[in-house]
Write an enzyme that holds these catalytic residues in place. Structure first.
Site, PDB file in Angstrom:
ATOM      1  N   PHE A 121     121.220  21.253  26.152  1.00  0.00           N
ATOM      2  CA  PHE A 121     121.764  22.428  26.812  1.00  0.00           C
ATOM      3  C   PHE A 121     122.543  23.243  25.793  1.00  0.00           C
ATOM      4  O   PHE A 121     122.970  22.715  24.763  1.00  0.00           O
ATOM      5  CB  PHE A 121     122.692  21.994  27.946  1.00  0.00           C
ATOM      6  N   GLN A 247     132.688  34.321  33.085  1.00  0.00           N
ATOM      7  CA  GLN A 247     131.427  34.041  32.405  1.00  0.00           C
ATOM      8  C   GLN A 247     130.269  34.780  33.059  1.00  0.00           C
ATOM      9  O   GLN A 247     130.059  34.685  34.264  1.00  0.00           O
ATOM     10  CB  GLN A 247     131.117  32.547  32.427  1.00  0.00           C
ATOM     11  N   HIS A 249     126.485  34.648  33.107  1.00  0.00           N
ATOM     12  CA  HIS A 249     125.379  33.785  32.714  1.00  0.00           C
ATOM     13  C   HIS A 249     124.293  34.684  32.148  1.00  0.00           C
ATOM     14  O   HIS A 249     123.983  35.722  32.731  1.00  0.00           O
ATOM     15  CB  HIS A 249     124.862  33.014  33.933  1.00  0.00           C
ATOM     16  N   LEU A 263     120.529  32.886  39.897  1.00  0.00           N
ATOM     17  CA  LEU A 263     120.519  32.163  38.635  1.00  0.00           C
ATOM     18  C   LEU A 263     119.132  31.671  38.204  1.00  0.00           C
ATOM     19  O   LEU A 263     118.353  31.190  39.017  1.00  0.00           O
ATOM     20  CB  LEU A 263     121.450  30.960  38.771  1.00  0.00           C
ATOM     21  N   GLU A 266     119.688  27.434  32.717  1.00  0.00           N
ATOM     22  CA  GLU A 266     119.673  27.306  31.267  1.00  0.00           C
ATOM     23  C   GLU A 266     118.672  26.243  30.812  1.00  0.00           C
ATOM     24  O   GLU A 266     118.231  26.242  29.665  1.00  0.00           O
ATOM     25  CB  GLU A 266     121.090  26.924  30.822  1.00  0.00           C
ATOM     26  N   ARG A 322     126.856  30.500  26.270  1.00  0.00           N
ATOM     27  CA  ARG A 322     126.397  31.537  27.196  1.00  0.00           C
ATOM     28  C   ARG A 322     126.920  32.933  26.877  1.00  0.00           C
ATOM     29  O   ARG A 322     126.209  33.923  27.051  1.00  0.00           O
ATOM     30  CB  ARG A 322     126.829  31.161  28.616  1.00  0.00           C
ATOM     31  N   HIS A 388     128.880  34.618  36.808  1.00  0.00           N
ATOM     32  CA  HIS A 388     128.536  33.258  37.150  1.00  0.00           C
ATOM     33  C   HIS A 388     129.733  32.352  37.386  1.00  0.00           C
ATOM     34  O   HIS A 388     129.699  31.469  38.248  1.00  0.00           O
ATOM     35  CB  HIS A 388     127.698  32.692  35.994  1.00  0.00           C
ATOM     36  N   ARG A 423     132.865  28.573  29.282  1.00  0.00           N
ATOM     37  CA  ARG A 423     132.451  27.229  29.682  1.00  0.00           C
ATOM     38  C   ARG A 423     131.047  26.931  29.189  1.00  0.00           C
ATOM     39  O   ARG A 423     130.168  27.786  29.267  1.00  0.00           O
ATOM     40  CB  ARG A 423     132.481  27.115  31.209  1.00  0.00           C
TER      41      ARG A 423
END
Lengths: 635, 248, 262
Positions: A121, A247, A249, A263, A266, A322, A388, A423
């Site tokens: 990730f 954040q 995304h 969404l 990822e 991100r 996000h 994050r």
């Protein structure tokens, strides 16, 4: 207004997502009587939307992984603004929290030797995310939900009543926290179904209400994400930190309009998906920031080799944190190299065989097929940034999740500090579990420590809370009445346009003016109909919270004159080491109708944790003064 | 691109109600839930509807659209012709609260009656070892988003209110199958309980649960029929019982 | 009579269903085809004639187990001269039982013949419903025994197809259209049996740990694949067996002559 249902509990948990349920389980296991209050049905919380996985350095796929590596990744992802103690606890305890889920019945995907499989990730050095296809959040929530049921079954066997020690109050909204002096005494709310009021007497309240995304127009968040916990904490006298860090995304759907923002996990990139612009170019190679140059591949060949040989190659830049990817996509679209519907292309179809895509990304395949008529095994997706997650939240004591108000605890997205300015994917689910459990313990110990000195709710406070809850039915100023949907839409537009992914000082100032105006208009909101399941009324109440929290975001965003993680100032594009030392703190203002934001010093990083990093890396983030005692060792 | 669509939406509560007519704008790419939201924002601000994620992941917005049990967020307007009237009603198996919102507590009561996963004794957390092939069947069932459309469409309770006492419905019979197929579940007799406590025998495998499942889980073929076969192992197969074969 | 969708507390909608599609087509087709088959099969079973034309025997009459079977059609006459009825009646109970208890046909006839329910989200016309918990429907649970017996029939009908490679004098090296018909029939019946839910259970469905039984897991995986097409095989084999019988009947009755390839 007369009917009022009363309950007494040791601990009331507000929110039934991953953090809330884990806190409730813990408090119940510590022998406390616990209520979980949530706005939706039990098991529908936003946690189900989490797709990729739970980050935990179990080392099942790459045995080099350990908590120190995870800690380093988390600090880097958050640009060293993180509360280091939270990041430390999180990295150390995440594996135990994941393994615990298996004892609740969770079924993760497996490695060949039967352990929990882990996937790559963004921002994580090793494959680290425990997952179930791309529906890990659902697995998490279901496992916790079923653990709650299992505890209720135990209570049934002992007491004859499923709900004697642990009860879920579903579709019930908390509108106020009540205090006795400076201590929490309970919570006041209403049943969404009937509109009837309900009062919880409890010395300890755990906030686990999630985020604030519904204040933005393009968001991956559901209607529940109205910043309730943030606002409740403010009104109860607690402080919020890091609210400027929101954040975006990088990959949300952009078309059709009705699903804009939903969404796209990822994992698509973790499993080999690449980002291309309208020229067909893999543009992420142009956007690797200096601080990450030695960790990310600068050419396609090396990036592609990494998927099979991680030891000898650097990671593809699609897997940058991100914030970096979101900004890159934003720049490509602005430069006119976007896709037809204003995003960029995310392609996995040319990277993996169709059956492999369906096996690894079943819900993405389903989502695009059903909602956009796109077959991701045959054609690229169109994606763009979407609001996000909020890194900011209630300022808490890391070990106990206690806020500055006695008896008030916060965990999960509503708590601030853990993720710093940004994050990492996968760190959210582990955050929920680690700090959910800690909040459950913290609240239980607090209750134990009270002895007989239980706080008492004042009836006058209850009356005031019930009056405030129905104020919108009485109608605002004649001729100036407002519809809650209209005000909400304008708030979303304002935040999206003026305090969105790229911010400018002047625009944020405009936003603050607009927010004042919206606050005025919100006072004139009128709700039609009656109190039984009335969405207009529900929105009007949530809107108060959104306005308060949006003000925090905007005010903090204006003050922080640098760019870092989830806060990008076009007029201050550089990261500034002096700002790393400072936290922006939001509190309710004296009049109680807005917020004040002030700066305070960051807690210095503990030397042994500092020692986990190379001096050269620290030098990119810290001021020379902070590094005076650090030996300038070179690798 | 946009057009005016004719909608009929059931409005009312447990006391009564009826289908009300609306004419409402529809834009390209929209789903039924978008249209319901537009009705809320423009014509009927107090129209009750339950929803959350709007991405087919939470299972909140279950309703019946043109008589078929569906998620409103996953029903695209493009499946209807522009002159077609779209009828939206609440689920008809559960008590209605208001408008499109029903009381689904039946499902939560049944969920509580299924004995929870029993962790294997002597296996510490972190020591669980399971092969991928052994977890796949249960993983399919764990895709369930608990929209309760299968419970809603199952004629055993839809057409016979009195069966609600003795029948847990496809969702929870599938939950039993999930646990019975779990490689490490230590609870014994799940198949027997499926028959005696949860009414598996009521199921006449007419497959409507599978037909309406938005997650495309093969509830009947992969959960209910295998459970019926496991029940047959215990109750209806004297020869097998004679051999007392264990197949664990 | 207990209330269904009109039970107190539920949304008051009087319509039995609000479905706008032609939901009644599927049960209607099911009923039509099954009724046609039942009528045809009953006539043929009682006809007691035109079921054997060397080397072909109709699947309705195989194995022919009575002394009153047409000469040449019976290999083992278990039933003596006291059996005066059609020999088809001795055996047809088994394939009938297999299909009656089949998980697919149950769905088909519960929907088609008993309207329980006629289609999804269409109210059924019955006041009471007890499912498969009582006699006689509880007998559906013995499906696996019919499956085992069905396998014996599959072997016999395969044998019939094999000996159809002999000519009417018993010499090998013959093939006619009838041979192909019997071969196709046997193949479809095997596929129908192999895709059966009970077969799937026996192969590996009852296991908890596939990983400890790799061979049975493979078998289960294969059967699972076939099982997704069980409905198709159910219809194909039903129509196949009727056509095979019809072909033999037409040849035996002299209406057509068998097309001989070699």
């Amino acid at each position: 207004m007369t009917e009022l249902e009363r309950h007494d509990y040791d601990v009331v948990v507000i929110g039934a997502g991953g953090a809330g349920l884990r806190a409730a389980i813990e408090a119940r296991q510590q022998g406390k009587r616990v209520a979980v209050v949530c706005k939706s049905l039990f098991g529908k919380a936003h946690t189900v939307m989490a797709e990729g996985g739970i980050a935990a350095s179990m080392g099942n796929v790459n045995s080099d992984d350990n908590w120190q590596v995870h800690f380093r990744d988390t600090m880097r992802g958050g640009k060293f603004l993180n509360n280091w103690r939270m990041a430390e606890l999180h990295a150390k305890e995440a594996p135990d929290r994941v393994w615990e889920l298996e004892t609740y019945g969770a079924l993760f995907d497996r490695t060949k030797d039967g352990k929990i499989s882990q996937r790559n990730f963004g921002g994580h050095e090793y494959p680290r995310l425990a997952h179930v296809g791309d529906r890990t959040g659902l697995e998490l929530i279901r496992s916790l939900q079923q653990k709650i049921v299992s505890l209720q079954q135990e209570d049934k066997r002992e007491t004859g009543d499923y709900e004697s020690r642990l009860k879920v109050f579903a579709e019930c909204t908390v509108t106020e926290l009540l205090r006795d002096g400076d201590r929490i005494a309970g919570a006041f709310g209403y049943w969404r179904e009937s509109g009837r009021f309900v009062l919880f007497g409890a010395p300890a309240v755990v906030l686990a209400t999630g985020g604030i995304g519904k204040s933005f127009k393009v968001t991956s968040n559901s209607w529940e994400y109205t910043g309730d916990g943030h606002a409740l904490a403010l009104r109860a006298g607690a402080s919020l930190i890091n609210m400027e860090f929101v954040q975006f995304h990088p990959t949300g759907m952009v078309w059709p309009p009705s699903v804009k923002g939903i969404l796209v996990t990822e994992s698509v990139r973790g499993d080999g998906g690449v980002l291309r612009n309208s020229d067909g170019k893999r543009f992420m190679f142009d956007y690797i920031p200096d601080v990450f140059k030695d960790k990310y591949a600068d050419n396609e060949d090396e990036a592609d080799r990494w998927y099979t040989d991680q030891g000898n190659n650097r990671r593809p830049p699609e897997l940058l944190p991100r914030d970096e990817v979101a900004r890159a996509i934003n720049s490509e679209v602005k430069a006119g190299r976007g896709s037809p519907h204003g995003g960029v292309f995310l392609d996995v179809s040319s990277r993996l065989p169709a059956e492999e895509i369906i096996r690894r990304l079943p819900s993405m395949h389903h989502q695009f097929k059903e909602l956009a008529d796109v077959d991701i095994t045959k054609e690229p997706m169109e994606v763009g940034p979407t609001c996000h997650y909020v890194m900011g939240g209630v300022e808490v004591e890391p070990d106990t999740a206690a806020s500055s108000v006695a008896g008030l605890f916060a965990c999960g997205e509503v708590a601030g500090g853990m993720h710093g300015s940004n994050r990492l994917g996968g760190n959210s689910l582990s955050d929920l579990l680690v700090f959910g459990r800690r909040a459950g313990t913290g609240a239980s110990e607090y209750v134990d420590g009270l002895g007989d000195k239980k706080p008492v709710i004042a009836e006058s406070d209850v009356d005031a809370a019930s009056r405030r809850a129905v104020a919108e039915f009485d109608g605002g100023e004649a001729g100036a009445q407002e519809n809650p949907y209209t005000v909400h839409t304008q708030l979303q537009q304002t935040m999206n346009d003026l305090v969105g992914i790229i911010r400018r000082g002047g625009e944020v100032e405009q936003a603050l003016v607009a927010l004042e105006e919206l606050k005025q208009r919100a006072r004139n909101i009128v709700v039609e109909g009656h109190r039984q399941f009335n969405p207009g009324w529900h929105l009007a109440l949530d809107l108060r919270n959104m306005l308060l929290v949006s003000e925090c975001v905007a005010k903090a965003a204006l003050l922080r004159t640098e760019s870092r993680g989830g806060h990008t100032r076009e007029d201050h594009p550089a990261m500034d080491a002096d700002w790393r030392k400072q936290l922006l703190v939001c509190v309710l203002n004296a009049a109680g109708d807005g917020v004040d934001v002030t700066s305070k010093d960051q807690i210095p990083l503990r030397p042994d944790l500092m020692g986990l990093f190379e001096y050269t890396e620290l030098a990119k983030y810290f001021t020379p003064g902070e590094l005076a005692d650090v030996p300038a060792k070179e690798s | 691109m946009g057009y005016k669509a004719k909608f009929k939406v059931w409005r009312g509560d447990a006391e009564g109600g009826d289908l009300q007519d609306f004419t409402v704008e529809v834009n390209e790419g929209e789903v039924v839930l978008d249209v319901i939201h537009r009705l809320q924002a423009t014509q009927a601000p107090d129209m009750a509807v339950r929803w959350n994620c709007k991405a087919g992941k939470c299972g909140s917005c279950s309703a019946e659209i043109n008589g078929r049990p569906r998620l409103m967020c996953m029903t695209r307007m493009s499946v209807f012709s522009e002159d077609e009237t779209v009828t939206v009603t609440p689920m008809r198996t559960f008590p209605v609260i208001r408008d499109l919102v029903t009381d689904v507590s039946y499902n939560y009561e049944k969920a509580r009656e299924v004995p929870a996963f029993a962790p294997p004794e002597g296996v510490a957390p972190g020591e669980y070892r399971m092969e991928q092939v052994d977890v796949e069947r249960s993983q399919e069932f764990r895709k369930c988003i608990e929209c309760f459309l299968c419970q809603n469409t199952c004629h055993v309770v839809r057409d016979h209110e009195d069966n609600k006492t003795n029948f847990s419905g496809p969702r929870f019979l599938m939950r039993i199958a999930e646990l019975d197929m779990h490689p490490l579940d230590a609870h014994e007799n799940r198949a027997q309980e499926a028959k005696t406590d949860h009414g598996l025998g009521f199921c006449n495998i007419t497959k409507c649960c599978t037909e309406v499942c938005p997650e495309h889980i093969k509830i009947t073929d992969n959960a209910l029929i295998p459970m019926k076969e496991r029940v047959a192992d215990h109750y209806y197969d004297p020869i097998l019982r004679l051999f007392k074969r264990t197949n664990k | 009579m207990t209330a269904g969708t009109t039970a107190p507390g539920r949304a008051q909608i009087s319509a039995r269903t609000l479905r706008t599609d032609r939901w009644w087509v599927q049960p209607a087709v099911t009923v039509a085809v099954l009724v046609a088959f039942i009528i045809y099969a009953t006539i043929r079973a009682f006809q007691n004639a035109d079921y054997y034309s060397a080397p072909y025997i109709s699947p309705f009459y195989s194995p022919c187990l009575a002394t009153n079977c047409v000469p040449g059609s019976s290999e083992v006459a278990v039933f003596g001269g006291w059996w005066a009825l059609s020999p088809a009646l001795i055996i047809l109970i088994f394939p009938l039982g297999f299909r009656l208890t089949c998980y697919y046909y149950r769905k088909a006839y519960y929907r088609g013949f008993w309207s329980s329910p006629p289609a999804c989200a269409v109210a059924e016309p019955h006041g009471k419903y007890t499912g498969e918990r009582r006699f006689p429907l509880v007998l559906n649970n013995i499906h696996r025994y019919f499956f085992y017996i069905g396998l014996i029939f599959n072997v016999i009908l395969t044998y019939d197809a094999v000996i159809a490679f002999r000519d009417s004098t018993g010499a090998w090296g013959h093939m006619g259209l009838g041979t192909l018909v019997l071969l196709a029939n046997a193949t479809l019946l095997w596929l129908y049996s192999a895709s059966c839910h009970s077969c799937r259970h026996v192969m590996g469905g009852r296991l908890t740990h596939f990983s400890k039984h790799p061979v049975r897991y493979k078998a289960w995986t294969l059967v699972s694949k076939l099982n997704t097409r069980h409905m198709f095989f159910a219809w194909a084999s039903l129509i196949g067996v009727a056509l095979a019988d019809l072909y033999v009947a037409l040849v035996a009755g002299g209406t057509i002559t068998d097309l001989r390839f070699f």
